[in-house]
Write an enzyme that holds these catalytic residues in place. Structure first.
Site, PDB file in Angstrom:
ATOM      1  N   SER A  18       0.939  -1.133  -0.042  1.00  0.00           N
ATOM      2  CA  SER A  18      -0.099   0.101   0.065  1.00  0.00           C
ATOM      3  C   SER A  18       0.836   1.302   0.118  1.00  0.00           C
ATOM      4  O   SER A  18       1.715   1.615  -0.825  1.00  0.00           O
ATOM      5  CB  SER A  18      -0.881   0.022   1.433  1.00  0.00           C
ATOM      6  OG  SER A  18      -1.867   1.061   1.345  1.00  0.00           O
ATOM      7  N   THR A  19       0.833   1.995   1.008  1.00  0.00           N
ATOM      8  CA  THR A  19       1.608   3.256   1.124  1.00  0.00           C
ATOM      9  C   THR A  19       3.046   3.111   0.892  1.00  0.00           C
ATOM     10  O   THR A  19       3.536   2.320   1.605  1.00  0.00           O
ATOM     11  CB  THR A  19       1.413   4.179   2.585  1.00  0.00           C
ATOM     12  OG1 THR A  19       0.016   4.178   2.682  1.00  0.00           O
ATOM     13  CG2 THR A  19       1.932   5.543   2.177  1.00  0.00           C
ATOM     14  N   HIS A  35      -2.438  -1.272  -3.303  1.00  0.00           N
ATOM     15  CA  HIS A  35      -3.655  -0.404  -3.290  1.00  0.00           C
ATOM     16  C   HIS A  35      -3.448   0.911  -4.213  1.00  0.00           C
ATOM     17  O   HIS A  35      -2.704   1.627  -4.070  1.00  0.00           O
ATOM     18  CB  HIS A  35      -3.841   0.045  -1.909  1.00  0.00           C
ATOM     19  CG  HIS A  35      -3.982  -1.037  -0.847  1.00  0.00           C
ATOM     20  ND1 HIS A  35      -4.067  -0.845   0.366  1.00  0.00           N
ATOM     21  CD2 HIS A  35      -4.516  -2.221  -1.113  1.00  0.00           C
ATOM     22  CE1 HIS A  35      -4.341  -1.944   1.051  1.00  0.00           C
ATOM     23  NE2 HIS A  35      -4.621  -2.928  -0.061  1.00  0.00           N
ATOM     24  N   MET A  79       0.174   1.149   4.874  1.00  0.00           N
ATOM     25  CA  MET A  79      -0.651   1.449   6.188  1.00  0.00           C
ATOM     26  C   MET A  79      -1.697   0.452   6.325  1.00  0.00           C
ATOM     27  O   MET A  79      -2.103  -0.011   5.190  1.00  0.00           O
ATOM     28  CB  MET A  79      -1.220   2.772   6.111  1.00  0.00           C
ATOM     29  CG  MET A  79      -2.279   3.148   5.261  1.00  0.00           C
ATOM     30  SD  MET A  79      -2.702   4.753   5.164  1.00  0.00           S
ATOM     31  CE  MET A  79      -4.051   4.957   4.027  1.00  0.00           C
ATOM     32  N   ASP A 113      -4.430  -4.726   6.033  1.00  0.00           N
ATOM     33  CA  ASP A 113      -4.674  -5.873   4.565  1.00  0.00           C
ATOM     34  C   ASP A 113      -3.651  -6.645   4.518  1.00  0.00           C
ATOM     35  O   ASP A 113      -2.448  -6.322   4.455  1.00  0.00           O
ATOM     36  CB  ASP A 113      -4.811  -4.927   3.177  1.00  0.00           C
ATOM     37  CG  ASP A 113      -5.517  -5.820   2.232  1.00  0.00           C
ATOM     38  OD1 ASP A 113      -6.319  -6.909   2.463  1.00  0.00           O
ATOM     39  OD2 ASP A 113      -5.209  -5.592   1.169  1.00  0.00           O
TER      40      ASP A 113
END
Length: 361
Positions: free
Chosen positions: A181-182, A208, A302, A305
């Site tokens: 993600s991030t 993401h 973050m 998941d």
């Protein structure tokens, strides 16, 4: 995350948008300590306000967001979140900003955005808070610079681990699932570009990212890697040396695994995960249908998941790797995955590719 609220500078050429972003952030407990209407003004405001994080529009007259990020990272490094148009053109410019040193991006609302406004506001606040914690140490910036150079063709891809004869040591018919993600675009690119093209791998990348961006992301990975990478479509089949990138705004399942090939399904359903695509959905489907060796990887990001997915892979006999805290932009997803007890090995980003091929497992 720091106990105090992050201090933020909002940069956008639209007065209306600056006001909207400020209202959203302040309603979510984020302190806005300055505003700027273009990149040049942003540099002076950031120097004076010394914020923890900057939200930066991509397209602005005069000095645009890309040049502003380049200058900011050289003169006053500050974690920066790009706010970009929800278009393919916006994706191209946003990836250029990530190459320049921005930590992550958030797509501005548009006609294609299906989530509710309140949910978008919550995600924006959460993303700003997360980006504020990003590691902009010299080592972290060097990693991003090197990854960008690899994408541009100035560094040779395919430097993954091999045995003494030069043959990758990965087990035959290995299925690989990478989730992030991030901070993930650069991390994924660094891992994928280091995997040897002749390894007996096939798999999926779950990042993401909005739908308008994942096709461009797949193209970048394909250009940086010896593997063949493309965006997943419903019914896509992938085999040895191929990776598919999960389409933004949808879940991706592996529905069949036979003779070294995987069949993929693009799912337009919520599935109760809170994010689409979800690492959990893809990993759980792999655990259910793949009988050959499985390797799951959780990179920077973050949230949580992947926690259910890595447990499913572990129960199915798969190996699970997680990125270590020092090399993460945001140590959220890997930390929570490791806390489940299903992670076999925690590695620095530079060692993940070797871990996938079995050299450091």
């Amino acid at each position: 995350m720091s106990a105090r609220s992050p201090r933020t500078v909002v940069v956008d050429d639209s007065r209306f948008m600056r006001g909207l972003i400020t209202d959203i952030l302040e309603s979510g407990g984020v302190e806005v300590v300055g505003e700027a209407e273009d990149g040049r003004e942003a540099l002076s405001v950031v120097a004076e306000a010394d914020p923890d994080v900057v939200t930066m529009d991509v397209e602005m007259p005069g000095m645009d967001g890309i040049e502003a990020v380049e200058r900011l990272m050289a003169e006053d490094p500050t974690p920066t979140l790009m706010l970009s148009a929800y278009t393919a053109e916006g994706a191209e410019e946003t990836f250029a900003a990530l190459d320049a040193g921005a930590v992550d991006f958030f797509a501005k609302p548009g006609g294609e955005v299906s989530m509710g406004v309140s949910r978008m506001e919550e995600q924006l606040v959460e993303t700003v808070r997360s980006v504020a914690t990003a590691d902009l140490s010299p080592a972290g910036r060097d990693r991003r610079t090197e990854a960008a150079a690899a994408a541009a063709g100035t560094a040779a891809p395919g430097t993954g681990a091999a045995d003494a004869t030069g043959t990758p040591s990965v087990e035959p018919n290995t299925t690989l699932i990478i989730g992030s993600s991030t901070g993930g675009p650069d991390a994924v690119e660094r891992v994928v570009s280091a995997l040897p093209g002749d390894a007996d791998l096939r798999g999926v990348v779950v990042q993401h990212m909005p739908e308008a961006f994942t096709g461009r992301f797949a193209d970048r990975l394909d250009a940086a890697s010896e593997l063949s990478v493309r965006e997943a479509e419903d019914g896509t089949r992938i085999g040895r040396g191929e990776l598919a990138v999960a389409r933004g705004g949808h879940h991706l399942e592996i529905t069949n695994a036979r003779d070294g090939r995987l069949r993929l399904a693009v799912i337009d359903e919520e599935r109760g995960q809170g994010v689409r695509p979800s690492v959990n959905v893809t990993m759980e489907s792999a655990a259910e249908v793949v009988d050959d060796p499985l390797v799951g990887v959780v990179l920077t990001g973050m949230g949580d998941d992947g926690t259910e997915g890595v447990q499913a892979l572990s129960r199915a006999g798969g190996r699970v790797l997680a990125q270590d805290e020092d090399s993460c932009v945001v140590y959220g997803m890997p930390k929570r995955a490791a806390a489940t007890g299903a992670v076999d090995t925690v590695l620095p980003l530079d060692d993940i590719a070797a871990g996938i091929t079995g050299e450091t497992a």
